[in-house]
Design a protein around this motif. Structure first.
Motif, PDB file in Angstrom:
ATOM      1  N   GLN A 228       0.839  -1.190   0.000  1.00  0.00           N
ATOM      2  CA  GLN A 228       0.000   0.000   0.000  1.00  0.00           C
ATOM      3  C   GLN A 228       0.880   1.247   0.000  1.00  0.00           C
ATOM      4  O   GLN A 228       1.936   1.278   0.646  1.00  0.00           O
ATOM      5  N   PRO A 229       0.461   2.297  -0.726  1.00  0.00           N
ATOM      6  CA  PRO A 229       1.268   3.525  -0.765  1.00  0.00           C
ATOM      7  C   PRO A 229       1.175   4.308   0.539  1.00  0.00           C
ATOM      8  O   PRO A 229       0.148   4.295   1.219  1.00  0.00           O
ATOM      9  N   LEU A 230       2.263   4.987   0.888  1.00  0.00           N
ATOM     10  CA  LEU A 230       2.293   5.918   2.011  1.00  0.00           C
ATOM     11  C   LEU A 230       1.993   7.311   1.483  1.00  0.00           C
ATOM     12  O   LEU A 230       2.644   7.785   0.552  1.00  0.00           O
ATOM     13  N   THR A 231       1.022   7.993   2.100  1.00  0.00           N
ATOM     14  CA  THR A 231       0.613   9.311   1.627  1.00  0.00           C
ATOM     15  C   THR A 231       0.709  10.331   2.747  1.00  0.00           C
ATOM     16  O   THR A 231      -0.092  10.306   3.695  1.00  0.00           O
ATOM     17  N   ASN A 232       1.706  11.195   2.684  1.00  0.00           N
ATOM     18  CA  ASN A 232       1.856  12.301   3.643  1.00  0.00           C
ATOM     19  C   ASN A 232       1.832  11.827   5.100  1.00  0.00           C
ATOM     20  O   ASN A 232       1.337  12.529   5.984  1.00  0.00           O
ATOM     21  N   ALA A 233       2.365  10.635   5.327  1.00  0.00           N
ATOM     22  CA  ALA A 233       2.432  10.083   6.687  1.00  0.00           C
ATOM     23  C   ALA A 233       1.065  10.023   7.359  1.00  0.00           C
ATOM     24  O   ALA A 233       0.953  10.082   8.568  1.00  0.00           O
ATOM     25  N   GLN A 234       0.007   9.927   6.552  1.00  0.00           N
ATOM     26  CA  GLN A 234      -1.344   9.841   7.092  1.00  0.00           C
ATOM     27  C   GLN A 234      -1.556   8.487   7.767  1.00  0.00           C
ATOM     28  O   GLN A 234      -1.290   7.447   7.167  1.00  0.00           O
ATOM     29  N   PRO A 235      -1.986   8.465   9.030  1.00  0.00           N
ATOM     30  CA  PRO A 235      -2.217   7.176   9.690  1.00  0.00           C
ATOM     31  C   PRO A 235      -3.248   6.348   8.923  1.00  0.00           C
ATOM     32  O   PRO A 235      -4.250   6.865   8.432  1.00  0.00           O
ATOM     33  N   ARG A 236      -2.994   5.074   8.830  1.00  0.00           N
ATOM     34  CA  ARG A 236      -3.949   4.149   8.221  1.00  0.00           C
ATOM     35  C   ARG A 236      -3.884   2.835   8.987  1.00  0.00           C
ATOM     36  O   ARG A 236      -2.806   2.361   9.321  1.00  0.00           O
ATOM     37  N   PHE A 237      -5.039   2.265   9.258  1.00  0.00           N
ATOM     38  CA  PHE A 237      -5.127   1.037  10.025  1.00  0.00           C
ATOM     39  C   PHE A 237      -5.563  -0.089   9.095  1.00  0.00           C
ATOM     40  O   PHE A 237      -6.433   0.097   8.246  1.00  0.00           O
ATOM     41  N   PHE A 238      -4.939  -1.234   9.279  1.00  0.00           N
ATOM     42  CA  PHE A 238      -5.293  -2.417   8.508  1.00  0.00           C
ATOM     43  C   PHE A 238      -5.686  -3.530   9.471  1.00  0.00           C
ATOM     44  O   PHE A 238      -5.138  -3.638  10.559  1.00  0.00           O
ATOM     45  N   ARG A 239      -6.628  -4.328   9.048  1.00  0.00           N
ATOM     46  CA  ARG A 239      -6.960  -5.519   9.821  1.00  0.00           C
ATOM     47  C   ARG A 239      -7.146  -6.689   8.863  1.00  0.00           C
ATOM     48  O   ARG A 239      -7.523  -6.517   7.699  1.00  0.00           O
ATOM     49  N   ILE A 240      -6.880  -7.883   9.388  1.00  0.00           N
ATOM     50  CA  ILE A 240      -7.071  -9.116   8.632  1.00  0.00           C
ATOM     51  C   ILE A 240      -8.118  -9.937   9.363  1.00  0.00           C
ATOM     52  O   ILE A 240      -7.906 -10.322  10.512  1.00  0.00           O
ATOM     53  N   ARG A 241      -9.226 -10.151   8.724  1.00  0.00           N
ATOM     54  CA  ARG A 241     -10.307 -10.945   9.323  1.00  0.00           C
ATOM     55  C   ARG A 241     -10.204 -12.384   8.845  1.00  0.00           C
ATOM     56  O   ARG A 241     -10.032 -12.647   7.657  1.00  0.00           O
ATOM     57  N   GLN A 242     -10.296 -13.306   9.763  1.00  0.00           N
ATOM     58  CA  GLN A 242     -10.225 -14.729   9.472  1.00  0.00           C
ATOM     59  C   GLN A 242     -11.551 -15.366   9.836  1.00  0.00           C
ATOM     60  O   GLN A 242     -12.031 -15.224  10.959  1.00  0.00           O
ATOM     61  N   GLN A 243     -12.168 -16.048   8.863  1.00  0.00           N
ATOM     62  CA  GLN A 243     -13.455 -16.699   9.094  1.00  0.00           C
ATOM     63  C   GLN A 243     -13.471 -18.053   8.397  1.00  0.00           C
ATOM     64  O   GLN A 243     -12.828 -18.227   7.351  1.00  0.00           O
ATOM     65  N   PRO A 244     -14.193 -19.041   8.972  1.00  0.00           N
ATOM     66  CA  PRO A 244     -14.324 -20.325   8.279  1.00  0.00           C
ATOM     67  C   PRO A 244     -14.806 -20.117   6.853  1.00  0.00           C
ATOM     68  O   PRO A 244     -15.698 -19.309   6.588  1.00  0.00           O
ATOM     69  N   CYS A 245     -14.196 -20.854   5.901  1.00  0.00           N
ATOM     70  CA  CYS A 245     -14.451 -20.549   4.497  1.00  0.00           C
ATOM     71  C   CYS A 245     -15.787 -21.085   3.995  1.00  0.00           C
ATOM     72  O   CYS A 245     -16.244 -20.661   2.941  1.00  0.00           O
ATOM     73  N   ASP A 246     -16.419 -22.013   4.719  1.00  0.00           N
ATOM     74  CA  ASP A 246     -17.692 -22.566   4.265  1.00  0.00           C
ATOM     75  C   ASP A 246     -17.569 -23.020   2.816  1.00  0.00           C
ATOM     76  O   ASP A 246     -18.428 -22.739   1.983  1.00  0.00           O
ATOM     77  N   CYS A 247     -16.435 -23.690   2.506  1.00  0.00           N
ATOM     78  CA  CYS A 247     -16.114 -23.999   1.104  1.00  0.00           C
ATOM     79  C   CYS A 247     -16.061 -25.498   0.833  1.00  0.00           C
ATOM     80  O   CYS A 247     -15.401 -25.932  -0.095  1.00  0.00           O
ATOM     81  N   ARG A 248     -16.761 -26.296   1.649  1.00  0.00           N
ATOM     82  CA  ARG A 248     -16.798 -27.727   1.369  1.00  0.00           C
ATOM     83  C   ARG A 248     -17.762 -28.017   0.247  1.00  0.00           C
ATOM     84  O   ARG A 248     -18.745 -27.311   0.070  1.00  0.00           O
TER      85      ARG A 248
END
Length: 248
Positions: A228-248
């Motif tokens: 991801q690009p850095l823009t003017n040192a603007q704070p940015r928060f990222f999260r990774i959500r993990q959920q069962p894939c329900d892909c059987r």
């Protein structure tokens, strides 16, 4: 179980927070649970005999519990050791009968227990009654199911008694964060069978999470690098959500 990893990027700081998401309306946690104890019984072939098996065994080692986002509805599935294949009964030598699938939807979620009831009452064919009780990161499971008969010597009555299953910790592994020119990069790996969604927000005070990308680990671990690009040192928060894939 939805696991979230949060990242906050500026030019000079990085904050990482990891926690499990637990539904506010219920004590239960969505996720995979490993069976540690219990008894499974099949009945009643041509001789009317019961066949009982201590759990876990080579056919049943995990259960998957999924609570809907509203916290009022649930699905319970018994899984084989690969954490992917739905357990069916009876097993060999009663093939080619496909077996009764031990996956129950439309569970009614209460504060400390869940009830799974079929539309047809026991002992009608293809009927079941299961209760799941919360034991703080463990489940207690008891229930009975009856399938349509497939022959006089093929079991069609099943029971799980005193089954105990413990929540399987399955953390997202975040092992690389670096600045690369005008970009920020981070790498994570995720084990199956889960979906992983990367989201971002410019604030945690009033978060407005937006999806950046989604990845599926169906049968094997995935490795993902996010740039991801850095823009003017603007704070940015990222999260990774993990959920069962329900892909059987």
């Amino acid at each position: 179980m939805a696991l979230r990893t949060f990242l906050r990027f500026t030019l000079v700081s990085l904050i990482i927070i990891t926690h499990y998401r637990i539904h506010a309306q219920t004590a239960f946690t969505t996720g995979y649970y490993q069976i540690s104890a219990g008894l499974y019984t099949e009945c009643c072939g041509i001789a009317g005999n019961d066949f009982s098996y201590e759990l876990p065994d080579e056919n049943q080692q995990f259960v998957e519990l999924i609570i809907d986002p509203g916290g009022t509805n649930a699905r319970l599935t018994f899984l084989r050791p690969d954490m992917f294949t739905v357990f069916r009964s009876p097993q060999e030598p009663f093939q080619p009968f496909p077996g009764f699938p031990f996956s129950f939807a439309n569970g009614m979620v209460f504060s400390n227990y869940i009830r799974f009831l079929s539309s047809a009452p026991l002992p009608e064919w293809n009927s079941w009654s299961y209760t799941v009780t919360n034991l703080a990161d463990r489940l207690a499971i008891n229930g009975t199911a009856v399938s349509a008969p497939n022959g006089s010597d093929v079991p069609n009555q099943f029971e799980h008694a005193n089954v105990v299953a413990t929540l399987v910790p399955n953390p997202i592994v975040l092992d690389y964060v670096a600045r690369n020119g005008t970009n920020i990069q981070f790498h994570f790996s995720g084990r199956p069978p889960y979906d992983y969604t990367v989201e971002f927000s410019d604030s945690l005070t009033k978060p407005d999470w937006q999806e950046l990308a989604s990845y599926r680990a169906k049968l094997q671990t995935i490795d993902v690098t996010v740039t991801q690009p850095l823009t003017n040192a603007q704070p940015r928060f990222f999260r990774i959500r993990q959920q069962p894939c329900d892909c059987r």
